[in-house]
Scaffold this active site. Sequence first.
Site, PDB file in Angstrom:
ATOM      1  N   GLU A 199      -7.898   4.161   4.255  1.00 25.59           N
ATOM      2  CA  GLU A 199      -7.991   2.774   2.775  1.00 25.59           C
ATOM      3  C   GLU A 199      -6.584   2.049   2.878  1.00 25.59           C
ATOM      4  OE1 GLU A 199      -7.991   0.340  -1.042  1.00 25.59           O
ATOM      5  OE2 GLU A 199      -6.289   2.396   0.024  1.00 25.59           O
ATOM      6  N   GLU A 200      -5.677   3.089   2.855  1.00 21.86           N
ATOM      7  CA  GLU A 200      -4.571   2.597   2.638  1.00 21.86           C
ATOM      8  C   GLU A 200      -3.557   1.687   4.380  1.00 21.86           C
ATOM      9  OE1 GLU A 200      -2.608   2.297  -0.146  1.00 21.86           O
ATOM     10  OE2 GLU A 200      -3.601   4.558  -0.563  1.00 21.86           O
ATOM     11  N   ASP A 222     -10.592   3.631  -7.943  1.00 24.73           N
ATOM     12  CA  ASP A 222      -9.841   3.908  -6.846  1.00 24.73           C
ATOM     13  C   ASP A 222      -8.744   3.979  -8.419  1.00 24.73           C
ATOM     14  OD1 ASP A 222      -7.383   3.517  -5.730  1.00 24.73           O
ATOM     15  OD2 ASP A 222      -8.481   1.864  -4.157  1.00 24.73           O
ATOM     16  N   HIS A 307       1.931   4.454  -5.620  1.00 26.40           N
ATOM     17  CA  HIS A 307       2.743   4.073  -3.986  1.00 26.40           C
ATOM     18  C   HIS A 307       3.889   4.765  -4.131  1.00 26.40           C
ATOM     19  CE1 HIS A 307       0.175   2.253  -1.406  1.00 26.40           C
ATOM     20  NE2 HIS A 307      -1.041   2.747  -2.209  1.00 26.40           N
TER      21      HIS A 307
END
Length: 338
Positions: A199-200, A222, A307
């Site tokens: 996904e990233e 998410d 992140h």
Amino acid sequence: MNTKELLQKLTSTVGVSGAEESINTVLCEILKDYGKVSVDSMNNVYCTFGEGYHFLLDAHLDEIGLIVKAVSDDGFIKVDRCGGIDLRMLLGYEVTVWGKEALFGVISTLPPHLQKDDDKNAPKIDEISIDVGLTKEEAEKLVSPGDRVTFKRNFTPLLNNQLSSSVLDDRSGVASILLALDMIKDVNAKVTVMFSSQEEVGTRGASVGAFSKKVDEAIAVDVSFGWSPLCDKKDCGEIGKGPMIGYSPILDNAMSKKLVQVAEKNSIPYQKEIMGGGHTGTNADVISVTESGIKTALISIPEKYMHSPIEIVDMSDVENTARLIASYIKERAGEVNA
């Protein structure tokens, strides 16, 4: 299943995009108690059980990290990105290089005494060097281009049910689905769990994962922005105030409204997340256009410091996300089977 212990187990396991084998092994072991488990060629992990109206539950299992490009003549390891790395946080941080063995290292940084004005900006990725304390000849025996690098694992319980950890994006979403399974394992419907890869680096696993599954409805789980200083409150949810139910042009509006109704009926705290434009930045974007289209909703767990190695969630938000998923599926299954 204890929420804190589950989150610690999930966040301590490595799974950089494209190299998710370790987290896959952990998830397969957990999921085998619920249904038929499989792993596809993209490293997506599936678990399916039940019969009838078909729900897909998705959360991505991969994490951001770095990938080794070369070893310099001085023995420093040069890297590139795996996902949306915030370059501001890298200098001076502790990492692990996953070569032939795990090598602990630090990202080099220039002492402030030697800095010039230009040195105070965030570095470019090709300026990043990892110091593992080896010469070039020693490092090349253990490290190869393509090896992954992860940030130091951090798991720190905070006050008021909050905790700080690496990779809560999106292992907290994975945890919420696992917690929901205990509540829906006997539901009169078919459920497929998809813990999706990559996904990233562009929602790649989910792009193919829902294909041919003949899904009636999908819920992607998410994280989203939890308010912290310097953020604009209109763009954020609040930690501890419940899951964020997405409203977007690409999401199924009836499902979004139904999630709100279910939350209110079951006294589950929730927040609305309004997203304009043609995307949500999550796997919901690609799941919704799989094959002839799948009705898709998005539930997000509010998270601070996304992140970064110090992401923060409130465990009650993870648990209430699980309750919302389970309550929704039970109610929809009842409606369909009535």
